[in-house]
Scaffold this active site. Structure first.
Site, short mmCIF file in Angstrom:
data_model
loop_
_atom_site.label_atom_id
_atom_site.label_comp_id
_atom_site.label_asym_id
_atom_site.label_seq_id
_atom_site.Cartn_x
_atom_site.Cartn_y
_atom_site.Cartn_z
N HIS A 17 44.01 -3.87 -44.08
CA HIS A 17 43.79 -2.56 -43.45
C HIS A 17 45.15 -1.91 -43.12
O HIS A 17 45.35 -0.73 -43.39
CB HIS A 17 43.02 -2.71 -42.13
CG HIS A 17 41.63 -3.24 -42.25
ND1 HIS A 17 41.16 -4.25 -41.45
CD2 HIS A 17 40.60 -2.90 -43.05
CE1 HIS A 17 39.89 -4.50 -41.75
NE2 HIS A 17 39.53 -3.71 -42.73
N LYS A 41 24.27 -4.68 -35.75
CA LYS A 41 25.21 -5.58 -36.42
C LYS A 41 25.84 -6.53 -35.41
O LYS A 41 26.13 -6.13 -34.28
CB LYS A 41 26.31 -4.73 -37.10
CG LYS A 41 26.84 -5.30 -38.40
CD LYS A 41 27.66 -4.26 -39.15
CE LYS A 41 28.69 -4.90 -40.05
NZ LYS A 41 29.51 -3.91 -40.75
N ARG A 90 39.72 -3.05 -53.11
CA ARG A 90 40.27 -4.35 -53.47
C ARG A 90 39.92 -4.77 -54.88
O ARG A 90 40.68 -5.47 -55.54
CB ARG A 90 39.73 -5.43 -52.51
CG ARG A 90 40.41 -5.43 -51.18
CD ARG A 90 39.61 -6.22 -50.18
NE ARG A 90 38.39 -5.50 -49.84
CZ ARG A 90 37.65 -5.74 -48.77
NH1 ARG A 90 38.02 -6.70 -47.94
NH2 ARG A 90 36.58 -5.05 -48.51
N SER A 127 38.03 -9.06 -43.61
CA SER A 127 37.67 -9.45 -42.24
C SER A 127 36.68 -10.60 -42.26
O SER A 127 36.71 -11.47 -41.40
CB SER A 127 37.07 -8.25 -41.48
OG SER A 127 38.03 -7.24 -41.34
P1 ADP Z 1 33.35 -2.28 -43.17
O1 ADP Z 1 33.11 -2.79 -41.81
O2 ADP Z 1 32.97 -0.86 -43.41
O3 ADP Z 1 32.96 -3.24 -44.26
P2 ADP Z 1 36.02 -3.15 -43.50
O4 ADP Z 1 36.75 -3.37 -42.26
O5 ADP Z 1 35.56 -4.34 -44.27
O6 ADP Z 1 34.86 -2.15 -43.20
O7 ADP Z 1 36.85 -2.26 -44.50
C1 ADP Z 1 37.26 -0.97 -44.19
C2 ADP Z 1 38.09 -0.43 -45.35
O8 ADP Z 1 39.24 -1.22 -45.52
C3 ADP Z 1 37.37 -0.44 -46.69
O9 ADP Z 1 37.73 0.72 -47.40
C4 ADP Z 1 37.91 -1.65 -47.36
O10 ADP Z 1 37.85 -1.56 -48.77
C5 ADP Z 1 39.33 -1.62 -46.87
N1 ADP Z 1 39.96 -2.92 -46.94
C6 ADP Z 1 39.60 -4.05 -46.30
N2 ADP Z 1 40.41 -5.08 -46.62
C7 ADP Z 1 41.31 -4.59 -47.50
C8 ADP Z 1 42.42 -5.15 -48.24
N3 ADP Z 1 42.75 -6.45 -48.15
N4 ADP Z 1 43.13 -4.33 -49.03
C9 ADP Z 1 42.79 -3.04 -49.16
N5 ADP Z 1 41.76 -2.44 -48.52
C10 ADP Z 1 41.03 -3.20 -47.70
#
Ligand code: ADP
Length: 150
Positions: A17, A41, A90, A127
């Site tokens: 992020h 959730k 990703r 995450s």
């Molecule tokens: P959600 O709770 O909506 O699933 P996330 O926290 O998983 O949200 O992800 C939020 C955003 O961050 C998304 O666009 C996701 O693709 C991006 N993201 C998460 N991890 C990475 C990473 N390692 N590299 C690039 N983008 C990421």
């Protein structure tokens, strides 16, 4: 004012992020990190804790604001006058998932999503994996910013 919203659960924020947010900074005047609240959730970290991680991680970056929202992301964007969403990609699975949401958001409210491809070496971080490793006492420190490590 070129304002973008970066929405997510941030449970917890990871270096993946952070990478997307920092690379988004030159593109926008302001980036709003918005934690979506979804009562159905289950989260590992409380909303307060997730907010604190975000605030502390970006405390020295005046262009970044942190907040929470509920309801549709596009409605939140309209409310705060943001015309852009920032998201990271990703892999192909992220692309397929984000494509439908991005197209829908544009159709609904003409909110444009700007996608940045994960930096090489960070695309394995999610995450979900961080939470799993944390809960089982594994080494998660290399996947998260200092504020989560503390
Ligand atoms: P959600 O709770 O909506 O699933 P996330 O926290 O998983 O949200 O992800 C939020 C955003 O961050 C998304 O666009 C996701 O693709 C991006 N993201 C998460 N991890 C990475 C990473 N390692 N590299 C690039 N983008 C990421």
């Amino acid at each position: 004012m070129r304002r973008a919203v970066f929405p997510g659960s941030f449970d917890p924020i990871t270096l993946g992020h952070v990478d997307i947010i920092e690379r988004g900074l030159p593109l926008f005047d302001e980036i709003i990190l918005a934690i979506g609240t979804n009562s159905s959730k289950k989260y590992l970290f409380s909303l307060e804790k997730r907010l604190e991680f975000l605030e502390n991680t970006f405390k020295n970056e005046p262009k970044i604001k942190v907040t929470t929202y509920s309801g549709l992301t596009v409605d939140f964007c309209k409310e705060i006058e943001a015309k852009f969403l920032l998201r990271g990609l990703r892999n192909g699975i992220d692309l397929e998932f984000e494509k439908a949401i991005g197209q829908t958001n544009y159709k609904m409210e003409e909110i444009e999503t700007v996608f940045l491809i994960a930096s090489s070496g960070l695309e394995h971080i999610s995450s979900t994996v961080v939470r799993d490793v944390m809960q089982h006492g594994g080494k998660y420190e290399f996947m998260v910013p200092d504020e989560v490590r503390k």
